[in-house]
Design a protein around this motif. Structure first.
Motif, mmCIF file in Angstrom:
data_model
loop_
_atom_site.group_PDB
_atom_site.id
_atom_site.type_symbol
_atom_site.label_atom_id
_atom_site.label_comp_id
_atom_site.label_asym_id
_atom_site.label_seq_id
_atom_site.Cartn_x
_atom_site.Cartn_y
_atom_site.Cartn_z
ATOM 1 N N LEU A 4 -0.277 12.431 0.400
ATOM 2 C CA LEU A 4 -0.381 12.080 1.809
ATOM 3 C C LEU A 4 -1.284 10.866 1.991
ATOM 4 C CD1 LEU A 4 -0.064 12.876 4.890
ATOM 5 C CD2 LEU A 4 -2.218 14.096 4.561
ATOM 6 N N LEU A 5 -2.413 10.909 1.301
ATOM 7 C CA LEU A 5 -3.376 9.824 1.446
ATOM 8 C C LEU A 5 -2.950 8.570 0.706
ATOM 9 C CD1 LEU A 5 -6.135 9.764 2.983
ATOM 10 C CD2 LEU A 5 -5.117 12.007 2.783
ATOM 11 N N ASP A 6 -1.991 8.708 -0.214
ATOM 12 C CA ASP A 6 -1.513 7.531 -0.929
ATOM 13 C C ASP A 6 -0.986 6.481 0.032
ATOM 14 O OD1 ASP A 6 -2.225 8.281 -3.383
ATOM 15 O OD2 ASP A 6 -0.251 8.987 -4.032
ATOM 16 N N SER A 7 -0.403 6.969 1.107
ATOM 17 C CA SER A 7 0.202 6.028 2.045
ATOM 18 C C SER A 7 -0.800 5.537 3.086
ATOM 19 C CB SER A 7 1.378 6.707 2.755
ATOM 20 O OG SER A 7 0.896 7.805 3.492
ATOM 21 N N PHE A 8 -1.985 6.091 3.021
ATOM 22 C CA PHE A 8 -2.969 5.741 4.039
ATOM 23 C C PHE A 8 -3.812 4.563 3.561
ATOM 24 C CE2 PHE A 8 -7.224 6.364 5.930
ATOM 25 C CZ PHE A 8 -6.874 6.106 7.239
ATOM 26 N N ARG A 9 -3.624 3.454 4.168
ATOM 27 C CA ARG A 9 -4.365 2.229 3.842
ATOM 28 C C ARG A 9 -4.300 1.931 2.348
ATOM 29 N NH1 ARG A 9 -9.609 3.479 7.682
ATOM 30 N NH2 ARG A 9 -8.708 2.711 9.616
ATOM 31 N N ALA A 10 -3.179 2.277 1.768
ATOM 32 C CA ALA A 10 -3.046 2.067 0.334
ATOM 33 C C ALA A 10 -3.044 0.592 -0.014
ATOM 34 C CB ALA A 10 -1.771 2.730 -0.166
ATOM 35 N N ASP A 11 -2.698 -0.223 0.977
ATOM 36 C CA ASP A 11 -2.655 -1.656 0.687
ATOM 37 C C ASP A 11 -3.992 -2.338 0.986
ATOM 38 O OD1 ASP A 11 -2.469 -1.186 3.324
ATOM 39 O OD2 ASP A 11 -0.701 -2.439 3.709
ATOM 40 N N ALA A 12 -5.031 -1.544 1.172
ATOM 41 C CA ALA A 12 -6.354 -2.139 1.368
ATOM 42 C C ALA A 12 -6.691 -2.979 0.144
ATOM 43 C CB ALA A 12 -7.403 -1.047 1.564
ATOM 44 N N ALA A 13 -7.044 -4.212 0.398
ATOM 45 C CA ALA A 13 -7.266 -5.135 -0.717
ATOM 46 C C ALA A 13 -8.542 -4.779 -1.463
ATOM 47 C CB ALA A 13 -7.359 -6.550 -0.174
ATOM 48 N N HIS A 15 -13.449 -0.189 -2.490
ATOM 49 C CA HIS A 15 -12.100 0.207 -2.089
ATOM 50 C C HIS A 15 -12.142 1.498 -1.257
ATOM 51 C CE1 HIS A 15 -7.806 -0.169 -2.286
ATOM 52 N NE2 HIS A 15 -7.647 1.047 -2.782
ATOM 53 N N HIS A 46 -13.488 0.602 2.064
ATOM 54 C CA HIS A 46 -12.490 -0.176 2.795
ATOM 55 C C HIS A 46 -11.440 0.751 3.399
ATOM 56 C CE1 HIS A 46 -9.678 -3.941 2.720
ATOM 57 N NE2 HIS A 46 -9.635 -3.303 3.865
ATOM 58 N N ARG A 47 -10.994 1.717 2.631
ATOM 59 C CA ARG A 47 -9.956 2.626 3.130
ATOM 60 C C ARG A 47 -10.496 3.527 4.233
ATOM 61 N NH1 ARG A 47 -6.418 5.208 -1.654
ATOM 62 N NH2 ARG A 47 -5.048 5.690 0.102
ATOM 63 N N THR A 67 -7.658 -2.996 8.381
ATOM 64 C CA THR A 67 -7.070 -3.895 7.385
ATOM 65 C C THR A 67 -6.450 -5.135 8.011
ATOM 66 O OG1 THR A 67 -5.014 -2.656 7.483
ATOM 67 C CG2 THR A 67 -6.536 -2.072 5.723
ATOM 68 N N ASP A 69 -7.481 -8.494 6.950
ATOM 69 C CA ASP A 69 -7.091 -8.939 5.626
ATOM 70 C C ASP A 69 -5.636 -9.408 5.672
ATOM 71 O OD1 ASP A 69 -6.472 -9.245 2.993
ATOM 72 O OD2 ASP A 69 -7.752 -7.582 2.379
ATOM 73 N N ALA A 113 -3.132 -7.977 3.256
ATOM 74 C CA ALA A 113 -2.857 -6.557 3.427
ATOM 75 C C ALA A 113 -2.068 -6.273 4.697
ATOM 76 C CB ALA A 113 -4.148 -5.773 3.457
ATOM 77 N N GLY A 160 0.934 5.908 8.158
ATOM 78 C CA GLY A 160 -0.500 5.631 8.136
ATOM 79 C C GLY A 160 -1.123 5.853 9.493
#
Lengths: 263, 194
Positions: free
Chosen positions: A6-15, B35, B38-39, B107, B110, B113, B124
């Motif tokens: 579930l959390l994988d999709s949460f802000r997963a693209d945070a740099a 990270h 950030h999340r 995000t 960014d 992102a 999300g």
């Protein structure tokens, strides 16, 4: 679906951290590391986690202390505070006065005591209260001292040569009034003086074979002779200065036999 | 993480005598801590708090050495989480905004992102809205376990909680998320403890 998915999709693209962010953080840490020449903080202290209100109170307290320090000279307290910092204890005004006046007495080498360099050297307890030794150098290389105690308020001066090289004791006390006056039978007795040269310590040796290592600082000693050693058979017979290797440098015995002939 | 816990612990211990030994700890863990932050709170807060995490860790390294058995990585996440508590309002506000608008303020700053993937963004946003409704204490526990990958016992140690309290908060967080997300993605499988 498990939590992690579930959390994988949460802000997963945070740099990931930018290079300049990482470099900046690393530089801050390295400054902190470079500044750390003291042991690590004790557990429990958390920098940065002090509540804001508490931080504000700390700031106000610091400002109040700074204002107080700035105001001290106008209240006439500045010099006393400086004394406190310099000597580690408040210096009674009479000590400076006495030291300053002692410089005008006696031999020329006593002239001009450097009162600003007065130091509180030793404090000892006796059966009659606390005794404190103060001393100050003279411009000619000697030194003057003052002892303050409930029984003894006095002092003296040493010339450059004895101050630098010799064991110079002074014995004060309520010695017996008889011809054979000695420490034996005295109501109180105090030894003060300076051991020049390479003396590492000063010992008082007694008739019964015992000895005391005297309180010693910067070459000076101050000692209230205990009641046991003011009785016959136990009285002091010699004052000895000893170097760091345990070798006897000088021995003073006449002090304890006031009517013995000089050799 | 790619780092050896015993090597980390050795460096921290050695830094008590030789402070420079702490620098490799930064090199090994900064990206992961950043990270995580950030999340949770966004890039701008992560930049500041990640740096502060390592400053505090360096200052408190004696307390880490005294706490035998705690790994360096959980210890760092614990410090970061404690720092985040100062900004819990910001975190909640951003989660709410994300849930409401579908645009993540954490995000959006960014540019790389912010490339939108609509489906992911929708999910999300729903997760963000659900996380925003959690109690702050429950959110800390849930995200330490799920985002940082800490075990229950590690989470208990770094937050100074009883293991049972961690389990309770996890259960409560999962129940709340299941309720919020039930119509969309989360199934009852998510309620089974890992």
């Amino acid at each position: 679906m498990p939590d992690t998915e579930l959390l994988d999709s949460f802000r997963a693209d945070a740099a990931l951290a930018r290079e300049e962010t990482r470099a900046g953080a690393r530089a801050r840490l390295l400054v902190s590391i470079a500044a750390d020449d003291a042991p690590a903080r004790r557990p429990g202290r958390r920098r940065g986690l002090v509540p804001r209100r508490q931080r504000r109170q700390m700031l106000v307290t610091v400002l109040a202390i700074l204002c107080g320090l700035l105001a001290l000279p106008s209240l006439g307290l500045g010099s006393r505070l400086v004394d406190l910092v310099r000597t580690g204890a408040h210096k009674p005004p009479t000590v400076n006065q006495e030291l300053a006046s002692s410089g005008h007495l006696g031999a020329p080498w006593n002239s001009k005591v450097i009162v600003s360099k007065t130091r509180r050297l030793l404090a000892v307890s006796s059966g009659h209260g606390r005794a404190v030794l103060w001393a100050a150098p003279t411009r000619k290389g000697g030194a003057c001292y003052v002892v303050r105690s409930p029984r003894l308020n006095g002092g003296g001066c040493l010339g450059p040569e004895p101050f630098a090289h010799r064991l110079v004791p002074s014995l004060s006390g309520a010695l017996g009034g008889r011809r054979s006056a000695s420490i034996a039978g005295a109501r109180w007795a105090m030894l003060v003086g300076h051991a020049g040269g390479n003396a590492a310590r000063v010992e008082l040796r007694y008739a019964d074979g015992g000895r005391s290592v005297l309180p010693f600082a910067h070459g000076w000693f101050l000692f209230a002779v205990p009641s046991l050693h003011r009785t016959a058979g136990h009285q002091p017979i010699a004052l000895v200065s000893v170097d760091a290797r345990g070798r006897v440098l000088e021995q003073e015995t006449r002090l304890f036999h006031p009517f013995a002939s000089r050799h | 993480m790619g780092s050896d816990e015993s090597e980390d612990a050795f460096d921290v211990r050695r830094s008590l005598e030789w402070p420079a030994a702490f620098a490799p700890i930064f090199d090994r863990h900064f990206d992961a801590v950043h990270h995580y932050l950030h999340r949770r709170a966004g890039a701008d807060l992560a930049d500041e708090l990640a740096a502060e995490t390592f400053l505090i860790a360096f200052e408190q390294r004696a307390s880490f050495v005294a706490r035998d058995g705690l790994g360096v990585r959980p210890w760092l996440y614990g410090i970061a989480t404690n720092l985040l508590r100062r900004s819990w309002r910001v975190e909640r506000r951003r989660l709410r905004a994300y849930g409401r608008t579908g645009v993540d303020p954490a995000t959006v700053l960014d540019t790389e992102a912010s490339v939108s993937r609509v489906d992911a963004a929708r999910t999300g946003a729903q997760v963000a809205a659900a996380l925003a409704r959690l109690r702050a204490a429950d959110r800390d526990v849930f995200l330490l376990v799920t985002l940082a990958g800490l075990s229950y016992s590690e989470t208990a140690a770094v937050l100074d909680l009883a293991a049972g309290t961690v389990a309770t908060r996890m259960r409560r967080a999962r129940a709340s998320l299941a309720k919020e997300l039930a119509p969309t993605r989360l199934t009852t499988e998510a309620l089974v403890d890992a």
